[in-house]
Design a protein around this motif. Sequence first.
Motif, PDB file in Angstrom:
ATOM      1  N   GLY A   1       0.898  -1.405  -0.105  1.00  0.00           N
ATOM      2  CA  GLY A   1      -0.041  -0.113  -0.023  1.00  0.00           C
ATOM      3  C   GLY A   1       0.664   1.268   0.018  1.00  0.00           C
ATOM      4  N   ALA A   2       1.942   1.194   0.596  1.00  0.00           N
ATOM      5  CA  ALA A   2       3.075   2.305   0.660  1.00  0.00           C
ATOM      6  C   ALA A   2       3.427   2.557  -0.891  1.00  0.00           C
ATOM      7  N   TYR A   3       3.852   1.346  -1.661  1.00  0.00           N
ATOM      8  CA  TYR A   3       4.307   1.601  -2.850  1.00  0.00           C
ATOM      9  C   TYR A   3       3.448   1.988  -4.002  1.00  0.00           C
ATOM     10  N   LEU A   4       2.101   1.303  -3.627  1.00  0.00           N
ATOM     11  CA  LEU A   4       0.959   1.600  -4.655  1.00  0.00           C
ATOM     12  C   LEU A   4       0.021   2.365  -3.624  1.00  0.00           C
ATOM     13  N   PRO A   5      -0.060   3.698  -3.476  1.00  0.00           N
ATOM     14  CA  PRO A   5      -1.018   4.585  -2.649  1.00  0.00           C
ATOM     15  C   PRO A   5      -2.556   3.897  -3.175  1.00  0.00           C
TER      16      PRO A   5
ATOM     17  N   LEU B   1      -1.154   4.437 -16.062  1.00  0.00           N
ATOM     18  CA  LEU B   1       0.173   5.310 -15.463  1.00  0.00           C
ATOM     19  C   LEU B   1       1.123   4.471 -14.929  1.00  0.00           C
ATOM     20  N   PHE B   2       0.681   3.324 -14.278  1.00  0.00           N
ATOM     21  CA  PHE B   2       1.396   2.353 -13.819  1.00  0.00           C
ATOM     22  C   PHE B   2       2.462   1.822 -14.850  1.00  0.00           C
ATOM     23  N   CYS B   3       1.997   1.315 -15.732  1.00  0.00           N
ATOM     24  CA  CYS B   3       2.637   0.821 -16.891  1.00  0.00           C
ATOM     25  C   CYS B   3       3.555   1.652 -17.533  1.00  0.00           C
ATOM     26  N   ARG B   4       3.215   2.878 -17.680  1.00  0.00           N
ATOM     27  CA  ARG B   4       4.053   3.958 -18.551  1.00  0.00           C
ATOM     28  C   ARG B   4       5.299   4.026 -17.370  1.00  0.00           C
ATOM     29  N   GLN B   5       4.869   4.374 -16.042  1.00  0.00           N
ATOM     30  CA  GLN B   5       6.024   4.375 -15.205  1.00  0.00           C
ATOM     31  C   GLN B   5       7.072   3.298 -15.063  1.00  0.00           C
ATOM     32  N   HIS B   6       6.824   2.244 -15.189  1.00  0.00           N
ATOM     33  CA  HIS B   6       7.655   1.068 -15.083  1.00  0.00           C
ATOM     34  C   HIS B   6       7.989   0.248 -16.221  1.00  0.00           C
ATOM     35  N   GLY B   7       7.760   0.928 -17.290  1.00  0.00           N
ATOM     36  CA  GLY B   7       8.549   0.572 -18.564  1.00  0.00           C
ATOM     37  C   GLY B   7       8.019  -0.440 -19.477  1.00  0.00           C
ATOM     38  N   LEU B   8       6.745  -0.632 -19.216  1.00  0.00           N
ATOM     39  CA  LEU B   8       6.152  -1.699 -20.063  1.00  0.00           C
ATOM     40  C   LEU B   8       5.927  -1.278 -21.526  1.00  0.00           C
ATOM     41  N   SER B   9       6.032  -2.264 -22.251  1.00  0.00           N
ATOM     42  CA  SER B   9       5.777  -1.886 -23.866  1.00  0.00           C
ATOM     43  C   SER B   9       4.605  -1.263 -24.110  1.00  0.00           C
ATOM     44  N   GLN B  10       4.311  -0.796 -25.255  1.00  0.00           N
ATOM     45  CA  GLN B  10       2.990  -0.306 -25.697  1.00  0.00           C
ATOM     46  C   GLN B  10       1.991  -1.437 -25.722  1.00  0.00           C
ATOM     47  N   ASP B  11       2.378  -2.528 -26.430  1.00  0.00           N
ATOM     48  CA  ASP B  11       1.322  -3.832 -26.315  1.00  0.00           C
ATOM     49  C   ASP B  11       0.905  -4.156 -25.093  1.00  0.00           C
ATOM     50  N   ASP B  12       1.955  -4.405 -24.065  1.00  0.00           N
ATOM     51  CA  ASP B  12       1.585  -4.911 -22.969  1.00  0.00           C
ATOM     52  C   ASP B  12       0.807  -3.791 -21.919  1.00  0.00           C
ATOM     53  N   THR B  13       0.936  -2.543 -22.190  1.00  0.00           N
ATOM     54  CA  THR B  13       0.266  -1.492 -21.654  1.00  0.00           C
ATOM     55  C   THR B  13      -1.045  -1.426 -22.157  1.00  0.00           C
ATOM     56  N   SER B  14      -1.341  -1.579 -23.261  1.00  0.00           N
ATOM     57  CA  SER B  14      -2.717  -1.761 -23.847  1.00  0.00           C
ATOM     58  C   SER B  14      -3.397  -2.925 -23.504  1.00  0.00           C
ATOM     59  N   LEU B  15      -2.799  -3.960 -23.308  1.00  0.00           N
ATOM     60  CA  LEU B  15      -3.354  -5.334 -22.872  1.00  0.00           C
ATOM     61  C   LEU B  15      -3.793  -5.061 -21.546  1.00  0.00           C
ATOM     62  N   VAL B  16      -3.198  -4.460 -20.803  1.00  0.00           N
ATOM     63  CA  VAL B  16      -3.505  -4.503 -19.363  1.00  0.00           C
ATOM     64  C   VAL B  16      -4.536  -3.455 -19.125  1.00  0.00           C
TER      65      VAL B  16
END
Length: 866
Positions: A428-432, A517-532
Motif C-alpha cells: 500500500g505504501a508503494y502503490l497508494p 500510469l503504472f505501466c508507463r512509469q514502469h517501462g512496459l511496452s505499448q502492447d503490454d500496456t494496452s493489454l493491461v
Amino acid sequence: MTHSPRSEGLATSPTFGRTTAVLRQQLQTDRTLLRQVFFAKPDTALLLRQSRKLVDRTLRDVWRRHHMPKSLVLAAVGGYGRGELFPHSDVDILVLLPLPPDNALRAKLEALIGNLWDIGIEAAHSVRTIEECRAESEKDVTVQTSMLESRLVVGSRKLFKLFYDSTLASFDAVAFFKAKRLEQDQRHAKYQDTAYSLEPNFKEAPGGLRDLQIILWIARAGGFGNSWRELAVRGLITHVEARQLKRHQSLLEEIRARLHFIAGRREDRLLFDYQDALARQFGYAPTTAKRASEQFMQRYYRTAKAITQLNTILLQNLGVALSPAADSPPILINERFQATLELLEARDPALFERDPGAILESFLLLQKHPELKGMTAGTLRALWRGRSKIDAKFRRNATNRARFIEFFQQPRGIVHGLRRMNQYSILGAYLPTFGKIVGQMQHDLFHVYTVDQHILTVVRNMRRFTMLEFAHEYPLCSRLIAGFERHWVLYIAALFHDIAKGRGGDHSKLGKADARLFCRQHGLSQDDTSLVEFLVECHLTMSAVAQKQDLSDPETVEKFVRMVKTERRLIALYLLTVADVRGTSPKVWNAWKGKLLEDLFKATLRSLQGGKMRNDQGMQERQEDALRLLRLYALSDTVKDVLWRQLDVAYFLRHDAQDIAWQTRTLHYRVDSEKPVVKARLSPIGEGLQVMVYVKDQKDLFARICGYFGEINFNIADAKVHTTRHGYALDTFLVLGPGKSPHYRDMINFIETELYQRIDGQAALPLPGKVRLSRQLKHFPITPEVHIRPDEKGQYHLLSITAGDQPGLLYGVARILSRYEISLRTARINTLGERAEDVFVISGDSLQNPRAVLLLEQDLLEQLQA
C-alpha cells in the motif's frame, strides 16, 4: 464419564428444588448487574474477573450443597481456568478423582452436573483421574492445553497440586510448540489464511484472539512467563510490542464481551447482523463516505494485521528459545543480506532506514532463494519501521521500479510475497491506490472478502493456472497460460482490476487510468500496456455476455469478437475472468458458469481464427455429431426422422450434440405421446441434474415446473424452452441441489416421478409462500429492477431482473408471466451470492402494447418486493 448435558437426579427433592430456583434467580440477577455495570462504565477486564468470581462462588455453593467427597477436586480449565469468562461462554470444568468412581459417586456426579445446568451454568465438563488426564493429554494437544490453564475452584488442594505438578512434569515444551504451531496452520487454512473476510471469526481466524492465546500457552509451557510484560522482560518481544499486544488483546476482548451481550448467546463471528450495533457502541457514526460499520471493521482489520505480525515474530523467537540451533555462521547472500538459520536477515538493523531500496530487494531475495523460509524477527521489525521511507521519491526511483516489475517475473513466491508486502503495509505504501482499498468492505452480497484480499486471491488464482499441481482443476486455463508470452503481465492486470473500487464512478474506467500510469512509469511496452488497460476496463464484460446473453446467436459472438479484436486479448480476458469469478466467493463459481465462459471463449476463438459460421452450417454440424452419438447406441440414422421433422433451426442452434442425441433417444418412439415425458440425468458438465420435460403445451407449464423445483430447494441454473411444430413443449433445465454435495443420482427417480405427477395433474397454481430473507439481504437489501425491451432483431423481448435471491423468486416471476400470457424462450439464471441477475427471452401479444408492458413491469416489481 463425560459431557452429560443435564440430569433429573435431584428433581424429587422439593427442598432442593426451591434451592435450585433461588440459585438460578440469584445468578440471573448478578449477571444482569454485571451487564449494567459494564455498560455504565466499560471495563472488560473487570467484567471477565467478576464473571469468573460469580461462577466460582456458585460452583462452590452447589458443590457443598451436594456434599461432594473432600477427596475430589473441581477445577476450572480452558478459558474459565485462565479467568476469561465471557458473558455467554461455556464454563469448562474438570472433576478430578483419586480413583475411578463407583456407581454411587457416578450418580452423585450426574446430579451435580444436571443441577449446574438447571441453575443456568452451561458446564462443558469432564470427569477423570490423574492417570486418565495424562493419557488423554498424550492423545490430544487440546486437552493438554486445557489442563495447562487449570485452576482449583474447590476440593482437595493436595490432589490438585499432584495433578498440576504431574501435568507440568509430563510436558514436552518443544513437542507442544510444534503441535500448537501445526494447529495454528490448520486453523488458519480453515479461514483461507486471511483475516479479511467480510464476516470474520475474530476468535479463530488469523489475527484473532486464538493467535494471542497460542503465544501465551507456548510461553507458559516453556517457562517463559504468563504475560506480555514477562515475555518482554525475557527479551522475546520489546516493551513497546508488549504494550501493543495488551492493547490489541483488550480490544478483541471488549468486542467479544459486547458481541455476547448483543447476540444474547456465545458468538465469535462479526456477522453483518451485529456490525452496526457494535460500531455504535464503539462510538462510530456514519459519514458521507463510509458507514459506521465500515469504520469499525477497518479498525478490526488493522488490529488483526498487527496481531498477525507480532504472532509471526513471537513464534519465531519462541521456537529459537525452545530449540537453540547449533552455532553456525550466517551464509552471506550479498553485502546487505545474509541467511541465518534458513531465514533472511538484514546485516545492518538500520538497513531499510538507511537504504530504503533494500525493502523491495528483500522480497526478491526470498523469491530467488527457495531455501529461505521467511525473515528473521529483527528483519521483520526493521521492515515495519522502514515502511515510512517509501515515499514519492522512492516510487520515482528507476531501480525500485525495476525491482517491483522483476518481482512479478519470478517463477515462484509471487503470491506469498504480495501477501507479505500487504501484511507489512509495503504494498500500500508503494502503490497508494492499493493502500486506499486495504480493509475496504464490499456490500454487493457476493464478495466475501475485502477488496484487497479479493485482489490477492485473484492473483493467486492466476498463478495457479501456471502450476502443474492445479492443472487438473483448471485444464483449459493451464493449457492457455502455458503458451501465453510474458504471462506475468496478467498478474499486473489482476492487481489493478478492482483497485479503483470505492472512489465513486465506474471502477473499471478509473482503474484503467491507474493501470495505464503504472505501466508507463514502469517501462512496459505499448502492447503490454494496452493489454493491461483493456483487461482492467473490460474485466466484467466476458462474464456478463456469457451469463446474460444468448450464445447460440451468432451476432452475440460477433459483437464480442469486435470488442476483443485479437486472440491474445481473448485468452487474457478469459483467464482473468475465471480467476476473478472464482475469487469472489466459493458459492459464486459452479460448473455451469465455467461451461458458459468456455463456450463463449471457444466460439470467439473460432471466429478470430477465420471460422465464422452461418446458422445452417452450425445446425448441420450439430446434427451430424448427434447422429454419431446415436449410432453408439445401435440406433439407425432414420430413428431421428419423426422427432426432427418437428424441430426448427432454433432448436438445433440452442442445444449441443449431446443434448440432441439424448432427447432423440428418449423421444423418438413417443413423439405424439398423450402423457408427459419427464427424464433426468446427471449433467454432462459434472455438476447438477439435467431435466427434460416433453408434453403437449399447456398453460402455466413453466410456472408449475419452477414451483416444483422451488419446493424441493433446487435452483434452476439454466432453462431452454422450445415449442415443436406440432405444439409440444420440449423444455430442458439444469438444476443444482442444496448443500455442498447433493446426492444427485439418488434424486433422479424421485424428480422424474414427482414432476410427472405435478405436470400431468395440471392443478391450479398455489400462491407464492411467504419469503424469509437471508441475513445478508436484511442488512443490505437490493432494490429490485425490471427492464423489458425488444431484442436487436425485434423478434423477441428481453426481460432483465435484478433482485435479492430468495426462495420462490423464479416461481413468482413465472406466475406473473403466465397471467399475461407471455411465452418463455430461454432463461438465464445468474446467482451471485445473494444477488439474482436473471435474463429471460420472452414473446407474447401483450408485449406489443406499451401500457401492458408497463403494468407487467409494475407487477413484477411488486412481486420482487414482496
